[in-house]
Each structure stands twice: as C-alpha cells, then as structure tokens.
Motif scaffolding. Structure first.
Motif: not given
Length: 366
Positions: A47-48, A50-53, A88-89, A92-93, A95-96
C-alpha cells in the motif's frame, strides 16, 4: 548488488487476465496461504509503495508493470470482485478499498533477470516481504543521508501549520554543522545542542536536544523531544511530538532572509579597510522578529491585531528612553564596530521597550 538494483526491473503479475468473475472463479481455486491479507505487514508495505502520501516512507525499488487485474477475496476465500488497475493511483485506491478480513491475490514465483545476467526468483509472500523490507532499509539510509546533507547547507526556519494562530518560535532558526551539532537562535539568544535523524522501524524521527542551562529552561521544555517526522523534502521538515505540538521547518539559504541575533555584520569597504557601511533601516525586520513584544492571545486563542511598530535608533540608552536625538535610519553609517540603542514603540498605546544592537565590520573574501 543491492535489492534496490535487483528489483527495479521486476514485473509483478497479479493475474494478467481480463475475464469476468465467473471465469476468474474457475481459474483461481486457491488457498488462504497463497493470498495477502488486508491486515498483514506485506499488504501495508504494498500500500505504501503505491501511495502518494508525503508522510509515508518513499519506496521506489519495486515498479509494478501495468495493466493487471487485482482479485479480492472474502474471509471464506470466496471471490468478491476483480478490478483492472492501470497505474499506481488506481492500485492504491483498490488497496484502500480492501476491507478487514479480505484478501488480495498474488501469483508466485516472481522472476526477473538482473543486470548481471543472473536470475532472481521470489517464491512466496515471506520472500516478497523480505525483498520489500530490504528496499525500505536502503531507502531509509538514502532519506537520512539526504536529510543530513541538506540540513547543513543552509538554515531551517521555524514556521507553524496554517491552522495554528500563533507560536512564539515562529522565525526562530536552526543552524547545523555536519556532525549533527546545532545552534538554535531564538529572541536574540543562541542555544547549543544536537539534532539527530533516525528510523524506528519505518518511522522517521528527529531527536532535538538543546542546552538552555544558562536561561530559564523553557526552550528545552519546548524543544527537547523525540519528534516524529510527518514529512520530509529538500526544503521542508514537518515534525510533531507526543503532545501534538507541530512545527514546519523551512529551509532558507539566503542570508538576508532570516534573523539570528542583533549583531549585524557587513563586509569592510575596499577603499576603507577595517570599516564597513551600515544602513539601520535594513535591520528593522529582524529587530521586530527578535526584540518586539510578543502578541497577546485572548481566551478564544486568537491573536491581537498586528502592531505597526515604530522603530527609532539612538546613541545612548538615556536618549532611547527619552526619545531624543534619534539617528536617521536611512543614512549610511561607516564604522568598524558600534553599539546602537533601539526604541521599539507601540504608536497606539505609546508603550515601548529598548534593546541594543551591534554593528560589526568583517573581512570578506573577494
């Protein structure tokens, strides 16, 4: 060769199909051991990736090759849905959206041919997690190295988040050396200390310790913490302690754009060795930052209206107290060293305070 180099070219295949759920249900008769659980460490690592956090650790050593299909199973290992992801976005969605007790699919082995011609094979979830962990460890070393290198190039000026009305440390300055030794400039005083970056697992920390034994101890109480780094870039460090106090440290490389003390230095003139030219109005902004009274905060936590401070300069303390014989602020002063008294007055209330600044010529390199 590191895992970072190993895994740059890995293609991770999540069931490269585009058929409906009925076909998938027939194709993927699997067991729980072959799936990745939503509450597992491996799911969190993926998850991390692919996350743009900005508060998450950057993990760039695994590149997912798109497009592919992600299959989601419930706790009874029954297929719930299949989703094609293209970047990736989207991944990530997906996975979220995976809920507690659900699983996603992955097919092993994962294989790749490395730059040196050898083959790399990841056979199961444990080996995949170990590979990602190795990448994270290397990425952590890179992050700490970058943080340490960038920290000593300039200074870090203290700011606050937008939702905070006021903090007395705004515009205070951290100046670091390469050995992690720090000077903290606040309200005209300087505090020596240390500044150390490190990771606890995948969480970046900044440990600050300042020596305020010569003062009232308040600075140490406010800064001597193991701060968690919420975000780190080349120009900003976002930190928070366990008491939920948060600061934004902004990198500043232009010497005239930040304030440290009321000692102002200028290069000696070429035609007048040993002396330099000073213009007092150039220092008014720093005088206000360092020496002007702090704003009052009401019971609602609101800051009083800003004051347009009236700044005047004098040769003696008595003249500053009585406001007689001011020195023109816009006229050049040529000197080697000179003390100047400053009167900082609120024009609305006529309340004032005085402070001392020093002008010092210095020898500069050509």
């Amino acid at each position: 060769m590191t895992f970072r180099n190993f895994l740059l070219s890995i293609t991770i295949l999540f069931c490269l199909v585009s058929c409906g759920n009925e076909d998938l249900d027939d194709l993927f008769q699997i067991t729980e051991a072959e799936l990745i659980a939503e509450d597992s460490e491996l799911f969190d690592l993926m998850n991390r990736i692919t996350t743009d956090d900005p508060s998450a650790t950057d993990v760039t050593c695994i590149n997912f090759i798109y497009s592919f299909t992600v299959v989601i199973y419930n706790e009874d290992i029954e297929l719930q849905s299949s989703i094609i992801v293209n970047n990736d976005e989207e991944f990530s969605n997906v996975l979220g959206s995976v809920e507690d007790g659900q699983f996603i699919n992955v097919s092993f082995p994962i294989t790749s041919t490395l730059d040196d011609g050898t083959s790399l094979t990841i056979n199961d979830k444990d080996e995949l997690r170990a590979a990602i962990d190795a990448c994270i460890e290397e990425e952590q070393e890179i992050i700490i190295g970058n943080a340490s290198a960038s920290a000593v190039e300039c200074v870090w000026e203290v700011q606050i988040p937008d939702d905070i009305a006021f903090n007395t440390y705004v515009d205070a300055v951290f100046k670091l050396s390469s050995a992690g030794v720090v000077e903290f400039f606040y309200r005209g005083d300087v505090y020596d200390g240390t500044w150390i970056f490190y990771f606890i697992e995948d969480e970046l920390h900044l440990n600050i310790n300042l020596d305020d034994s010569e003062t009232d101890g308040v600075v140490g109480e406010d800064w001597n913490f193991d701060w968690k780094v919420l975000a780190l870039t080349n120009v900003m460090i976002d930190i928070e302690n366990d008491a939920a106090t948060r600061f934004i440290l902004e990198k500043e490389c232009e010497a005239g754009a930040y304030c440290t003390t009321l000692l102002f230095e200028e290069c000696e003139e070429e035609d007048t060795p040993g002396v330099a030219t000073f213009t007092l109005e150039d220092y008014i902004e720093c005088i206000i930052v360092i020496a002007a009274p702090q704003p009052e905060i009401n019971d609602m936590g609101e800051v009083s209206d800003p004051v347009e401070w009236q700044i005047t300069f004098y040769d003696t303390e008595i003249e500053a107290e009585t406001a007689i014989n001011p020195i023109p602020a816009d006229v050049a002063i040529i000197t080697d060293v000179r003390d100047i008294y400053v009167r900082i007055e609120n024009p609305d209330t006529l309340e004032f305070t005085t402070t001392l600044l020093t002008l010092q010529s210095m020898e500069c390199e050509d």
